[in-house]
Design an enzyme around this catalytic site. Structure first.
Site, PDB file in Angstrom:
ATOM      1  N   GLU A   1       6.893 -37.149   6.715  1.00 46.67           N
ATOM      2  CA  GLU A   1       5.545 -36.707   6.362  1.00 46.67           C
ATOM      3  C   GLU A   1       4.524 -37.480   7.203  1.00 46.67           C
ATOM      4  O   GLU A   1       3.616 -36.897   7.781  1.00 46.67           O
ATOM      5  CB  GLU A   1       5.307 -36.956   4.873  1.00 46.67           C
ATOM      6  CG  GLU A   1       3.904 -36.605   4.402  1.00 46.67           C
ATOM      7  CD  GLU A   1       3.644 -37.039   2.972  1.00 46.67           C
ATOM      8  OE1 GLU A   1       2.647 -36.576   2.402  1.00 46.67           O
ATOM      9  OE2 GLU A   1       4.423 -37.856   2.434  1.00 46.67           O
ATOM     10  N   HIS A   2       4.669 -38.791   7.250  1.00 48.53           N
ATOM     11  CA  HIS A   2       3.793 -39.655   8.051  1.00 48.53           C
ATOM     12  C   HIS A   2       4.637 -40.409   9.073  1.00 48.53           C
ATOM     13  O   HIS A   2       5.645 -41.024   8.711  1.00 48.53           O
ATOM     14  CB  HIS A   2       3.067 -40.684   7.172  1.00 48.53           C
ATOM     15  CG  HIS A   2       2.323 -40.094   6.020  1.00 48.53           C
ATOM     16  ND1 HIS A   2       2.856 -40.022   4.733  1.00 48.53           N
ATOM     17  CD2 HIS A   2       1.081 -39.545   5.945  1.00 48.53           C
ATOM     18  CE1 HIS A   2       1.974 -39.463   3.930  1.00 48.53           C
ATOM     19  NE2 HIS A   2       0.886 -39.156   4.632  1.00 48.53           N
TER      20      HIS A   2
END
EC number: 3.5.4.19
Length: 799
Positions: free
Chosen positions: A687-688
């Site tokens: 996600e990050h």
């Protein structure tokens, strides 16, 4: 009610020869003067007879023996009149409840524990004298009817007391049922005795016969075979049973037989260590659960794995139920303290842990270690859906009333209306500081700038052939529903990350949904402020699956939206997945979601404090967050610096307990090069993704799969979460391989158009007709042929 006949067992061998029909009575009286202690306990523990009584001769059994009998399946004690003096001793010294003592008086045993309140001596029949004919005679004599046809109303239930159907019995069918030990009734439509399953194959094993309190109705307890009782092939004539423990047991038994070799359920059956580990894991999660919904969810998980263990070991729910019934009858009960090892564990958890908060370290060459480090928690989608589906369907069918009920049930707030309409009352802004307004305004403006830049400047037009002009242009999705998690949390950042792009895209109607606070039934003033800034029409005061359903289907006060967006827990995600696949809803979603996650790539030059802070900013989200550090040629010294920084910073955080549990399953992966590190990241699709490496910008081109990338030492994830301008609503759980994070286009759809001149038709018409002919679609071909013929572009006799 049981039948007014009580078989007396004075030797177990006689019971064995007559058990098939004698057990139909549902009760027995053990002769204490003939049986020894071991025989009484053996019968009470092993024989599945609902009510086991014991005639207790004076002085034969010790006090410990009597307690053992009552604690291991003996329901009541029959005391002869000459032994009545021991009753006071049983009650006062041994603490035996009076309703479990049956004392003879004038040839009648008066009793309040068994269902029949008294048994005369002539109704107590020696097992040696009990025959089928005698049993049939007693049953027929007991039941009565006022029906002109002489039939007896008969309720049929299974071994779990679930109603299968309502039928009728005659004296002859009762006799045949007892004789065969099968479900046999009287068919009024055919006017004959009906042996259940004789033609359909859906037979029944008869387990017990009883009457109601007035003896004018019968109850047959049966074990249903094959597909079910009803001729419509459902388990019950009143429809299918709800999914519960009994249904789950049946499903697991079926899967034990036919589950695919590689399925997760088959793994559980074949790997006792895995199954035991899951039971312990779910039990721990249940102890940590808070709130009604979470506790019920975790309990359901534990029941699933516990039932899997039962089925694997050929233990039935009925066995467990019998054990519970036995425990219910216990006279002396232990205090209920947990076993010492669990008490010690609980005390240890109450004390603040003092061990180091460190990540595991694994080398990239360790394939199994890497597989474990990059694996995500299993999401039990089908189980979640079983809980979510009824909620969605109830809101869809009942609208506001169902929504208000769920808000009261799950959020603990009783509201008069489920919506807060714009313009929002001033009281909802109370507590909002100027500092917070300035911070939100800055964040809103930056997000607006970045998302406005994503708007197409002009319509895309391409002339694919002379006279053939193709174009594409965006249009806003008219109505969007934006889910903002809330309750005890305050998440105005999610409100602006969804609301600003919707406003930039010029969506005509923006609806917020956020669960109200338990304290006052309001949502946070920060969320209301953002809602006002982006022009939201209303805020739905609800959370969870019920809020998603309300927006997707619409209610009396909530407009139906065309798309639902926003993060949430597993119930919110399941509801979004449900509505996007329901044609009745006609509602799309932004993306699936899972626990939040970060992958940091760092080299030897990275600042250990920066790296630790990025890992911890993600770890504080929850114990199921995924935190991974991929280190490039890190020295032992650098690894230790990072570990020390993680521990020192974590100990200063208010959510250190959550961080500690998250870091406990987090990993440092050691790689030899930058390309290897990026390859590992692309495989994980985080996600990050944070790049704390030298010349970080040069490596962005190697990123194929990530929700958002944070480039360089001075770009913490926090900035993207709040104020840099990019969107923080991002794909998790590996969905970055297929999905983008929320952006302006997320709130738009793109329409294509084509404009064809006669010249263009001449250039592509023959190709169209050729392909249409091959596909057998003459109507398609003819639409071109007619036009080209009228334009004189093809001969009139063209075929």
């Amino acid at each position: 009610m049981v039948l007014p006949i009580l078989p007396l067992i004075d030797d177990l061998a006689s019971w064995g020869t007559k058990k098939a029909y004698a057990s139909l009575v549902g009760q027995v009286l053990l002769d204490g003067s003939s049986l020894n202690k071991d025989e009484v306990l053996q019968f009470a523990k092993e024989e599945e007879v609902p009510l086991v009584a014991l005639s207790l001769p004076n002085a034969k059994f010790s006090d410990d023996d009597i307690i053992a009998f009552l604690n291991n399946g003996v329901s009541s004690l029959f005391i002869a009149s000459q032994d009545a003096k021991i009753v006071d001793h049983l009650v006062e010294e041994l603490n035996v409840p009076k309703n479990r003592i049956v004392v003879e008086g004038n040839g009648v045993f008066h009793n309040q524990f068994l269902v029949n309140q008294k048994f005369s001596q002539d109704r107590i029949v020696s097992i040696k004298k009990l025959t089928k004919d005698l049993l049939i005679k007693e049953v027929v004599a007991e039941v009565r009817t006022d029906r002109p046809d002489g039939l007896f109303t008969t309720l049929v239930v299974d071994q779990y007391e679930r109603c299968l159907g309502l039928v009728y019995s005659s004296k002859e069918s009762i006799a045949k049922a007892i004789d065969l030990g099968r479900g046999v009734y009287y068919s009024r439509s055919r006017n004959e005795i009906w042996v259940k399953g004789e033609t359909s194959g859906n037979g029944q094993k008869l387990l017990q016969i009883s009457t109601d309190c007035d003896s004018d109705a019968l109850k047959f307890i049966v074990e249903q075979e094959n597909v079910g009782f009803c001729h419509l092939e459902t388990m019950s004539c009143f429809g299918e049973f709800k999914h519960g423990l009994v249904g789950l047991e049946s499903l697991l038994k079926q899967r034990l037989q036919d589950a695919p070799k590689e399925s997760y359920t088959r793994r559980l059956f074949n790997d006792p260590a895995l199954l035991d580990a899951k039971i312990k894991e779910e039990a721990e999660e249940l102890t940590e659960a808070k709130g009604k919904q979470e506790i019920s969810w975790e309990a359901a998980d534990l029941f699933y794995f516990a039932l899997a263990k039962l089925v694997t070991n050929n233990v039935s729910l009925k066995d467990v139920e019998n054990n519970l019934n036995m425990k219910h009858l216990k006279i002396t009960r232990r205090k209920g303290d947990a076993k010492p090892k669990f008490v010690a564990q609980a005390k240890a958890e109450e004390e603040a842990p003092t061990g180091p908060i460190h990540l595991h370290v694994v080398n990239a060459s360790d394939k199994e270690g890497i597989k474990k480090a990059l694996s995500r928690p299993i999401q039990k989608t089908s189980e979640i859906m079983h809980l979510v589906n009824p909620i969605i369907e109830n809101v869809r069918d009942r609208g506001d009333s169902a929504l208000l009920e769920y808000t009261e049930k799950f959020d603990g707030v009783k509201l008069s209306t489920p919506v807060l309409n714009a313009p929002f009352p001033e009281e909802y802004f109370e507590g909002l500081t100027e500092e917070m307004k300035d911070a939100l305004d800055l964040s809103i403006e930056n997000v607006r700038k970045f998302h406005a830049a994503q708007l197409p400047k002009e319509t895309l037009e391409v002339e694919t052939q002379p006279g053939v002009l193709c174009s594409r242009f965006p249009r806003p999705i008219e109505k969007v529903g934006l889910y903002i998690p809330g309750g005890t949390a305050i998440l105005p950042s999610t409100a602006l990350m969804l609301g600003v792009p919707a406003q930039v895209a010029q969506c005509k109607e923006i609806v917020f949904a956020s669960p109200p606070r338990k304290s006052d039934g309001k949502v946070s003033p920060e969320v209301v402020y953002v809602a006002e800034k982006v022009g939201a029409r209303m805020i739905v005061l609800a959370g969870g699956a019920q809020a998603v359903a309300a927006m997707a289907y619409g209610t009396e006060t909530i407009p139906k939206v065309d798309k639902v967006l926003g993060p949430g827990n597993q119930f919110v995600t399941a509801a979004k997945m449900y509505v996007q696949n329901d044609t009745q809803a006609l509602c799309s979603i932004d993306m699936p979601a899972g626990p939040s996650e970060v992958l940091v790539i760092a080299d030897e030059d990275a600042d250990a404090d920066f790296v630790a802070s990025d890992l911890l900013s993600q770890a504080e989200h929850g114990i199921d967050s995924q935190v991974i550090l991929v280190g490039i040629k890190l020295s032992e010294k650098k690894i230790q610096e990072i570990q020390d920084a993680v521990h020192d910073q974590a100990m200063q955080l208010p959510r250190v307990d959550i961080v500690r549990k998250c870091i406990a399953h987090s990993t440092i992966i050691l790689c030899d090069g930058y390309e290897e590190a990026l390859e590992m990241s692309n495989k994980y699709a985080p996600e990050h993704l944070i790049l704390q490496i030298a010349n970080a910008n040069d490596y962005v081109k190697l990123v194929d799969n990530a929700g958002s990338v944070f480039v360089g030492a001075y770009t913490p994830e926090s900035c993207g979460d709040y104020s840099s301008g990019t969107n923080h609503t991002l794909p998790t759980y590996g969905y970055a391989r297929q999905y983008s994070g929320a952006n302006t286009a997320t709130f738009q759809k793109f329409i294509t158009a084509q404009n064809i001149t006669p010249e263009g038709l001449e250039n592509i018409g023959r190709a169209v007709m050729c392909v249409a002919k091959k596909e057998g679609l003459d109507g398609h071909r003819n639409a071109v042929k007619i036009r080209m013929s009228k334009l004189g572009l093809i001969p009139k006799d063209f075929q």
